[in-house]
Design an enzyme around this catalytic site. Structure first.
Site, mmCIF file in Angstrom:
data_model
loop_
_atom_site.group_PDB
_atom_site.id
_atom_site.type_symbol
_atom_site.label_atom_id
_atom_site.label_comp_id
_atom_site.label_asym_id
_atom_site.label_seq_id
_atom_site.Cartn_x
_atom_site.Cartn_y
_atom_site.Cartn_z
ATOM 1 N N ALA A 70 74.205 48.945 -56.196
ATOM 2 C CA ALA A 70 75.328 48.804 -57.117
ATOM 3 C C ALA A 70 76.672 48.942 -56.403
ATOM 4 O O ALA A 70 76.743 49.195 -55.198
ATOM 5 C CB ALA A 70 75.206 49.839 -58.229
ATOM 6 N N HIS A 71 77.739 48.780 -57.184
ATOM 7 C CA HIS A 71 79.077 48.770 -56.588
ATOM 8 C C HIS A 71 79.452 50.117 -55.976
ATOM 9 O O HIS A 71 79.104 51.175 -56.464
ATOM 10 C CB HIS A 71 80.146 48.316 -57.598
ATOM 11 N N ASN A 72 80.125 50.006 -54.841
ATOM 12 C CA ASN A 72 80.671 51.153 -54.111
ATOM 13 C C ASN A 72 79.620 52.072 -53.501
ATOM 14 O O ASN A 72 79.917 53.197 -53.101
ATOM 15 C CB ASN A 72 81.619 51.969 -54.988
#
Length: 341
Positions: free
Chosen positions: A236-238
């Site tokens: 997922a993001h980051n």
């Protein structure tokens, strides 16, 4: 055609047998033929040495002592085998140049030694480095930067502004830099948050088929040097993945989690968001990690499989654990009062 002598020279081994014995391929101990080289890395397969038909076997010195056949003696047979696979690899090489049926923006910068296959799409201001191969159907988004000697397999997708280092492999169907799962609740609705970070992949990373790595919401999603990620993994993001960490198939890593270097996540592992895993952590298959890990070691969750009838009984007992714990504390209190009296 390779010989035992020429192979030994490549991997720093010592030949036990005919130096000029010809080898034309690799095989398992069980199925190798006389023209093939095999290896023994796992002691569980030591019994297969006696019956193997391999022309020679990669062995440690202690295993070679009692072996009557030909061998190349090395410190690590598995590492030597891994090195040799590249000499016998039949994967087609990309043809240097831009295929007439590729779609390439006039503003893209492509090395003269890169190979761009038919139906690949290279978008505006993308940069493709020396010796890199972009296979058929791959999509390279605007302003993407790809380093030297990378391989982007057929139908992989790398969205805008992502950055890849050198010697990175992205396998077919992988998607890098699509939107992370970012939505803000407001008045009973979800409002989409634009994902304005990137995905940054450092040198020598390998990303498997149909794996998805979301772009950062603000900061970047980062895959560090030498990380290897299997097929069908969701990042997922980051998220940040440390150097030389290995992630097996079907893992799911929630947003803003950070995984250290030299970690191993076995198949089906899940991580909640916003936690940190320190270096040198091994997480066994199907484990769910719900809080940060600060000490190296091996971690597991869940219960071992059993027959369905026994598992159901155990599940019932697990539901009663909280009540049992309360009763145990009450009993401990009674015992303590009695002993004090």
């Amino acid at each position: 055609m390779w010989t035992l002598a020429s192979i030994a020279k490549q991997i720093g081994g010592t030949v036990k047998g005919q130096l000029e014995y010809p080898i034309s391929g690799l095989g398992t101990l069980k199925n190798a033929q006389s023209h093939q080289l095999s290896f023994l890395a796992n002691p569980l397969y030591r019994s297969a040495l006696a019956s193997t038909q391999a022309g020679a076997v990669l062995l440690r010195a202690e295993d070679a002592e009692n072996y009557q056949g030909q061998a190349i003696i090395v410190a690590s047979p598995y590492a030597a085998y891994a090195q040799l696979t590249h000499f016998f690899d039949q994967t087609p090489k990309g043809i240097v140049g831009i295929h007439s049926q590729a779609v390439v923006s006039d503003s893209a910068k492509i090395s003269e030694t890169a190979a761009i296959a038919a139906c690949a799409v290279i978008s505006d201001e993308a940069v493709i480095g020396d010796g890199t191969t972009i296979e058929s159907g791959a999509f390279i988004g605007a302003r993407v930067k790809i380093g030297k000697n990378c391989r982007i397999r057929a139908n992989a997708v790398i969205h805008h502004d992502c950055v890849l280092g050198d010697r990175v492999t992205i396998h077919s169907g992988a998607v890098l830099g699509d939107d992370g799962f970012g939505f803000a609740p407001h008045q009973g609705r979800w409002f989409k948050i634009a994902q304005i970070g990137r995905v940054v992949v450092h040198n020598d990373a390998d990303i498997g088929s149909n794996t998805t790595i979301d772009r950062g919401a603000l900061d970047d999603t980062i895959i560090h040097e030498g990380a290897i990620i299997d097929n069908q993994v969701q990042i997922a993001h980051n998220v940040e993945i440390g150097a030389h960490t290995a992630i097996a198939a079907c893992c799911g890593i929630s947003g803003s989690s950070k995984i250290g270097a030299h970690c191993v996540l076995a198949g089906g592992v899940g991580l909640v968001g916003h936690i940190e895993i320190c270096d040198n952590v091994h997480i066994t298959g199907m484990t769910m990690i719900t809080k940060s890990i600060t000490q190296a070691g091996s971690y597991s969750s869940g219960t071992a499989f059993d027959s369905t009838d026994n598992w159901k009984k155990m599940a019932v007992r697990l539901r009663k654990l909280d009540d049992m714990a309360k009763r145990l504390r009450e009993l401990e209190g009674i015992v303590q009062r009695l002993t004090q009296d």
